[in-house]
Design an enzyme around this catalytic site. Structure first.
Site, short mmCIF file in Angstrom:
data_model
loop_
_atom_site.label_atom_id
_atom_site.label_comp_id
_atom_site.label_asym_id
_atom_site.label_seq_id
_atom_site.Cartn_x
_atom_site.Cartn_y
_atom_site.Cartn_z
N GLY A 1 0.85 -1.19 0.00
CA GLY A 1 0.00 0.00 0.00
C GLY A 1 0.88 1.23 0.00
O GLY A 1 2.02 1.19 0.49
N GLN B 1 3.03 10.11 0.75
CA GLN B 1 4.32 9.42 0.84
C GLN B 1 5.20 9.64 -0.38
O GLN B 1 6.40 9.35 -0.35
CB GLN B 1 4.11 7.91 1.04
CG GLN B 1 3.50 7.55 2.39
CD GLN B 1 3.31 6.05 2.50
OE1 GLN B 1 2.33 5.51 1.99
NE2 GLN B 1 4.24 5.38 3.13
N CYS C 1 5.56 0.06 7.12
CA CYS C 1 5.26 1.23 6.30
C CYS C 1 6.50 1.56 5.48
O CYS C 1 7.61 1.57 6.02
CB CYS C 1 4.90 2.40 7.21
SG CYS C 1 4.46 3.90 6.32
N LEU C 2 6.32 1.83 4.19
CA LEU C 2 7.46 2.15 3.34
C LEU C 2 8.18 3.41 3.79
O LEU C 2 9.35 3.60 3.49
CB LEU C 2 7.01 2.29 1.88
CG LEU C 2 6.54 1.00 1.19
CD1 LEU C 2 6.01 1.30 -0.21
CD2 LEU C 2 7.64 -0.05 1.15
N HIS D 1 -4.71 1.75 7.34
CA HIS D 1 -3.34 2.26 7.46
C HIS D 1 -3.11 3.41 6.46
O HIS D 1 -2.61 4.47 6.83
CB HIS D 1 -2.35 1.11 7.21
CG HIS D 1 -0.91 1.52 7.15
ND1 HIS D 1 0.02 1.11 8.08
CD2 HIS D 1 -0.24 2.32 6.29
CE1 HIS D 1 1.19 1.63 7.79
NE2 HIS D 1 1.07 2.37 6.69
N GLU D 2 -3.52 3.19 5.21
CA GLU D 2 -3.31 4.21 4.17
C GLU D 2 -4.21 5.43 4.41
O GLU D 2 -3.79 6.56 4.18
CB GLU D 2 -3.57 3.62 2.78
CG GLU D 2 -2.70 2.41 2.41
CD GLU D 2 -1.22 2.63 2.60
OE1 GLU D 2 -0.74 3.78 2.50
OE2 GLU D 2 -0.51 1.65 2.90
N HIS E 1 -2.68 7.89 6.63
CA HIS E 1 -1.65 8.74 6.01
C HIS E 1 -2.25 10.05 5.48
O HIS E 1 -1.59 11.08 5.48
CB HIS E 1 -1.00 8.01 4.82
CG HIS E 1 0.14 7.11 5.21
ND1 HIS E 1 1.30 7.58 5.78
CD2 HIS E 1 0.31 5.77 5.07
CE1 HIS E 1 2.14 6.56 5.99
NE2 HIS E 1 1.55 5.44 5.57
CO CO Z 1 2.36 3.58 5.55
#
Ligand code: CO
Length: 172
Positions: free
Chosen positions: A44, A49, A98-99, A140-141, A144
């Site tokens: 995701g 991001q 998380c990236l 989660h996304e 963000h």
């Molecule tokens: Co993330």
């Protein structure tokens, strides 16, 4: 286009994203998010991001497809101007990463099921109930887009234990 993923510590990750409008280049945004999430082998990725403060994210569960145990269909989808309409009272723990926060994986508690509304890439409005990994990634996304990271959901002791690792990311 593959673009660099913004790491923990950059203020943009803490900002509120803006609604996507018809004048936005949704196809470009979608292509950048998918190219980058695939290159990073993530599941995701949210627009902030990659430095774009717009309310959109992608879910790409194709990395799970090699898992023989997993029978759920692959999700490769963009979610635009998403909303969470309802959430189940039942909450479950599930490991998240998380990236933007490489190398940190922790169990996070969230509602098991959610009812959501969003626009697809052609701006059709869709309402559906999600559970399983898709519900988890969505939440989660979605966070963000409001400047919230999964580490915010951990208890204070856990966060204290992670402080050194987080500082390393900030200074990397
Ligand atoms: Co993330």
């Amino acid at each position: 286009m593959v673009v660099p993923v913004i790491l923990y510590g950059y203020p943009i990750l803490r900002k509120q994203s803006f609604e996507v409008t018809k004048s936005d280049d949704i196809f470009q945004l979608s292509a950048d998010l998918f190219d980058t999430v695939k290159k990073s082998k993530g599941i995701g990725l949210a627009a902030p991001q990659i430095g774009i403060l717009k309310r959109a994210f992608v879910i790409d569960t194709s990395p799970f497809s090699s898992d023989q145990e997993n029978t759920t269909p692959i999700c490769e989808q963009i979610f635009i101007n998403p909303e969470i309409l309802e959430q189940s009272a039942n909450k479950i723990y599930y490991e998240e990463g998380c990236l933007s926060i490489p190398g940190i994986f922790e169990e996070v508690q969230r509602p098991e099921k959610i009812t959501v509304r969003y626009l697809d890439v052609e701006l059709n409005q869709i309402e559906e109930e999600l559970d399983g990994t898709k519900a988890r990634i969505f939440q989660h996304e979605f966070d963000h887009l409001n400047g919230i990271l999964f580490i915010d959901k951990l208890n204070p002791l856990k966060r204290k234990l992670l402080a050194r690792k987080l500082n390393k990311i900030v200074n990397s």
